[in-house]
Design an enzyme around this catalytic site. Structure first.
Site, PDB file in Angstrom:
ATOM      1  N   ASP A  19       0.864  -1.182   0.000  1.00 19.61           N
ATOM      2  CA  ASP A  19       0.000   0.000   0.000  1.00 19.61           C
ATOM      3  C   ASP A  19       0.901   1.234   0.000  1.00 19.61           C
ATOM      4  O   ASP A  19       2.132   1.140  -0.169  1.00 19.61           O
ATOM      5  CB  ASP A  19      -1.010  -0.041   1.163  1.00 19.61           C
ATOM      6  CG  ASP A  19      -0.355   0.193   2.533  1.00 19.61           C
ATOM      7  OD1 ASP A  19       0.897   0.245   2.612  1.00 19.61           O
ATOM      8  OD2 ASP A  19      -1.103   0.325   3.518  1.00 19.61           O
ATOM      9  N   CYS A  76       3.053  -3.182   4.157  1.00 21.72           N
ATOM     10  CA  CYS A  76       2.179  -2.064   4.517  1.00 21.72           C
ATOM     11  C   CYS A  76       2.809  -1.401   5.738  1.00 21.72           C
ATOM     12  O   CYS A  76       3.984  -1.656   6.043  1.00 21.72           O
ATOM     13  CB  CYS A  76       0.731  -2.499   4.743  1.00 21.72           C
ATOM     14  SG  CYS A  76       0.423  -3.580   6.151  1.00 21.72           S
ATOM     15  N   GLY A  77       2.084  -0.550   6.428  1.00 25.77           N
ATOM     16  CA  GLY A  77       2.707   0.159   7.545  1.00 25.77           C
ATOM     17  C   GLY A  77       3.228  -0.784   8.609  1.00 25.77           C
ATOM     18  O   GLY A  77       4.367  -0.677   9.065  1.00 25.77           O
ATOM     19  N   THR A  78       2.384  -1.715   9.009  1.00 25.29           N
ATOM     20  CA  THR A  78       2.779  -2.693  10.025  1.00 25.29           C
ATOM     21  C   THR A  78       3.090  -4.065   9.452  1.00 25.29           C
ATOM     22  O   THR A  78       3.686  -4.904  10.133  1.00 25.29           O
ATOM     23  CB  THR A  78       1.637  -2.892  11.035  1.00 25.29           C
ATOM     24  OG1 THR A  78       0.473  -3.337  10.311  1.00 25.29           O
ATOM     25  CG2 THR A  78       1.320  -1.604  11.783  1.00 25.29           C
ATOM     26  N   HIS A 129      10.448 -23.981   8.818  1.00 29.85           N
ATOM     27  CA  HIS A 129       9.419 -24.792   9.485  1.00 29.85           C
ATOM     28  C   HIS A 129       8.031 -24.630   8.883  1.00 29.85           C
ATOM     29  O   HIS A 129       7.240 -25.569   8.901  1.00 29.85           O
ATOM     30  CB  HIS A 129       9.358 -24.441  10.977  1.00 29.85           C
ATOM     31  CG  HIS A 129      10.503 -25.006  11.767  1.00 29.85           C
ATOM     32  ND1 HIS A 129      10.505 -25.086  13.138  1.00 29.85           N
ATOM     33  CD2 HIS A 129      11.692 -25.527  11.356  1.00 29.85           C
ATOM     34  CE1 HIS A 129      11.640 -25.626  13.553  1.00 29.85           C
ATOM     35  NE2 HIS A 129      12.385 -25.889  12.494  1.00 29.85           N
ATOM     36  N   ASN A 130       7.727 -23.438   8.390  1.00 28.06           N
ATOM     37  CA  ASN A 130       6.359 -23.169   7.905  1.00 28.06           C
ATOM     38  C   ASN A 130       6.244 -23.166   6.385  1.00 28.06           C
ATOM     39  O   ASN A 130       5.143 -23.013   5.855  1.00 28.06           O
ATOM     40  CB  ASN A 130       5.849 -21.825   8.447  1.00 28.06           C
ATOM     41  CG  ASN A 130       6.048 -21.675   9.942  1.00 28.06           C
ATOM     42  OD1 ASN A 130       6.828 -20.833  10.406  1.00 28.06           O
ATOM     43  ND2 ASN A 130       5.386 -22.506  10.733  1.00 28.06           N
ATOM     44  N   ARG A 177       6.706   0.735   8.753  1.00 20.83           N
ATOM     45  CA  ARG A 177       6.789   1.675   9.868  1.00 20.83           C
ATOM     46  C   ARG A 177       7.391   1.029  11.109  1.00 20.83           C
ATOM     47  O   ARG A 177       7.478   1.662  12.164  1.00 20.83           O
ATOM     48  CB  ARG A 177       5.387   2.228  10.190  1.00 20.83           C
ATOM     49  CG  ARG A 177       4.822   3.102   9.075  1.00 20.83           C
ATOM     50  CD  ARG A 177       3.368   3.475   9.315  1.00 20.83           C
ATOM     51  NE  ARG A 177       2.883   4.381   8.271  1.00 20.83           N
ATOM     52  CZ  ARG A 177       1.600   4.606   8.016  1.00 20.83           C
ATOM     53  NH1 ARG A 177       0.655   3.985   8.730  1.00 20.83           N
ATOM     54  NH2 ARG A 177       1.239   5.430   7.060  1.00 20.83           N
ATOM     55  N   ARG A 224       8.932 -33.742   9.468  1.00 23.09           N
ATOM     56  CA  ARG A 224       7.764 -33.530  10.334  1.00 23.09           C
ATOM     57  C   ARG A 224       7.094 -32.186  10.064  1.00 23.09           C
ATOM     58  O   ARG A 224       5.888 -32.031  10.258  1.00 23.09           O
ATOM     59  CB  ARG A 224       8.157 -33.643  11.806  1.00 23.09           C
ATOM     60  CG  ARG A 224       9.052 -32.533  12.331  1.00 23.09           C
ATOM     61  CD  ARG A 224       9.469 -32.784  13.778  1.00 23.09           C
ATOM     62  NE  ARG A 224      10.177 -31.645  14.364  1.00 23.09           N
ATOM     63  CZ  ARG A 224      11.454 -31.360  14.145  1.00 23.09           C
ATOM     64  NH1 ARG A 224      12.172 -32.124  13.334  1.00 23.09           N
ATOM     65  NH2 ARG A 224      12.019 -30.311  14.716  1.00 23.09           N
ATOM     66  N   HIS A 225       7.890 -31.238   9.582  1.00 24.96           N
ATOM     67  CA  HIS A 225       7.315 -29.922   9.289  1.00 24.96           C
ATOM     68  C   HIS A 225       6.384 -29.984   8.077  1.00 24.96           C
ATOM     69  O   HIS A 225       5.417 -29.232   7.993  1.00 24.96           O
ATOM     70  CB  HIS A 225       8.429 -28.908   9.060  1.00 24.96           C
ATOM     71  CG  HIS A 225       9.337 -28.778  10.239  1.00 24.96           C
ATOM     72  ND1 HIS A 225       8.904 -28.319  11.461  1.00 24.96           N
ATOM     73  CD2 HIS A 225      10.655 -29.101  10.407  1.00 24.96           C
ATOM     74  CE1 HIS A 225       9.901 -28.343  12.322  1.00 24.96           C
ATOM     75  NE2 HIS A 225      10.967 -28.816  11.707  1.00 24.96           N
ATOM     76  N   ARG A 256       2.976 -30.976   9.188  1.00 21.35           N
ATOM     77  CA  ARG A 256       2.287 -29.876   9.873  1.00 21.35           C
ATOM     78  C   ARG A 256       1.805 -28.819   8.881  1.00 21.35           C
ATOM     79  O   ARG A 256       0.715 -28.248   9.050  1.00 21.35           O
ATOM     80  CB  ARG A 256       3.227 -29.250  10.912  1.00 21.35           C
ATOM     81  CG  ARG A 256       3.526 -30.216  12.053  1.00 21.35           C
ATOM     82  CD  ARG A 256       4.715 -29.811  12.882  1.00 21.35           C
ATOM     83  NE  ARG A 256       4.987 -30.798  13.912  1.00 21.35           N
ATOM     84  CZ  ARG A 256       6.106 -30.853  14.627  1.00 21.35           C
ATOM     85  NH1 ARG A 256       7.064 -29.954  14.421  1.00 21.35           N
ATOM     86  NH2 ARG A 256       6.262 -31.773  15.543  1.00 21.35           N
TER      87      ARG A 256
HETATM   88  C1  RB5 Z   1      -2.119   2.635   6.636  1.00 21.86           C
HETATM   89  O1  RB5 Z   1      -2.221   3.786   7.389  1.00 21.86           O
HETATM   90  C2  RB5 Z   1      -1.942   1.414   7.546  1.00 21.86           C
HETATM   91  O2  RB5 Z   1      -3.118   1.183   8.270  1.00 21.86           O
HETATM   92  C3  RB5 Z   1      -1.573   0.186   6.743  1.00 21.86           C
HETATM   93  O3  RB5 Z   1      -0.414   0.434   6.013  1.00 21.86           O
HETATM   94  C4  RB5 Z   1      -1.268  -1.073   7.547  1.00 21.86           C
HETATM   95  O4  RB5 Z   1      -0.379  -0.821   8.586  1.00 21.86           O
HETATM   96  C5  RB5 Z   1      -2.420  -1.878   7.942  1.00 21.86           C
HETATM   97  O5  RB5 Z   1      -2.292  -2.978   8.517  1.00 21.86           O
END
Ligand code: RB5
Length: 144
Positions: free
Chosen positions: A11, A68-70, A101-102, A112, A135-136, A139
């Site tokens: 995004d 994205c941000g997070t 493993h995954n 961010r 084993r992975h 799973r």
């Molecule tokens: C955008 O502001 C923010 O919400 C988006 O990038 C993200 O972190 C959502 O999970």
């Protein structure tokens, strides 16, 4: 063995880091398909997680990095698609384990949350680690 087809998506909040990720992948011999966004104009993170998730579910791509941000929103969206195992990673150990493993096929990053140096080390770890199978594998099958 045929080369894996990589894609990237983000995004607006992840746009700058996604551009850097493309460069890091290119420097490692991977030309990733850029699904967008193509600028930092405000947009909705689910669109980009879904875009990458659908590309994998439909067999158009094998691996991806979403930002994205997070990293949370894009990973939730991508994981709604069949066969997608998107791992939100903030450190190299987690990224390596996500592969080992995954058998994660998508790396989600929080622009961010991470500085560039850490983000590159996370990408590197995701690229370098191999799925251990055994084993992975049983799973991972249970993940559906
Ligand atoms: C955008 O502001 C923010 O919400 C988006 O990038 C993200 O972190 C959502 O999970």
């Amino acid at each position: 063995m045929t080369a894996l087809r990589w894609g990237v998506a983000s995004d607006h909040a992840g746009f700058a880091l996604k551009e850097k990720v493309r460069g890091w992948l290119r420097a490692r011999g991977i030309e990733a398909q850029d699904l967008g966004a193509h600028s930092d104009a405000r947009t909705d993170y689910p669109d980009w997680g879904h875009a990458l998730g659908a590309a994998i579910a439909e067999g158009r791509l094998d691996r991806g990095v979403i930002v994205c941000g997070t990293g949370i929103g894009v990973s939730i969206a991508a994981n709604r698609h069949a066969g997608v195992r998107a791992a939100l990673c903030h450190d190299a150990f987690t990224a390596a384990m996500a592969r080992a493993h995954n058998d994660a096929n998508v790396l989600a990053l929080g622009a961010r949350v991470l500085g560039d140096g850490v983000a590159e080390s996370v990408v590197d770890a995701f690229l370098s680690a191999a799925f251990e199978g055994g084993r992975h594998a049983d799973r991972v099958v249970k993940l559906g």
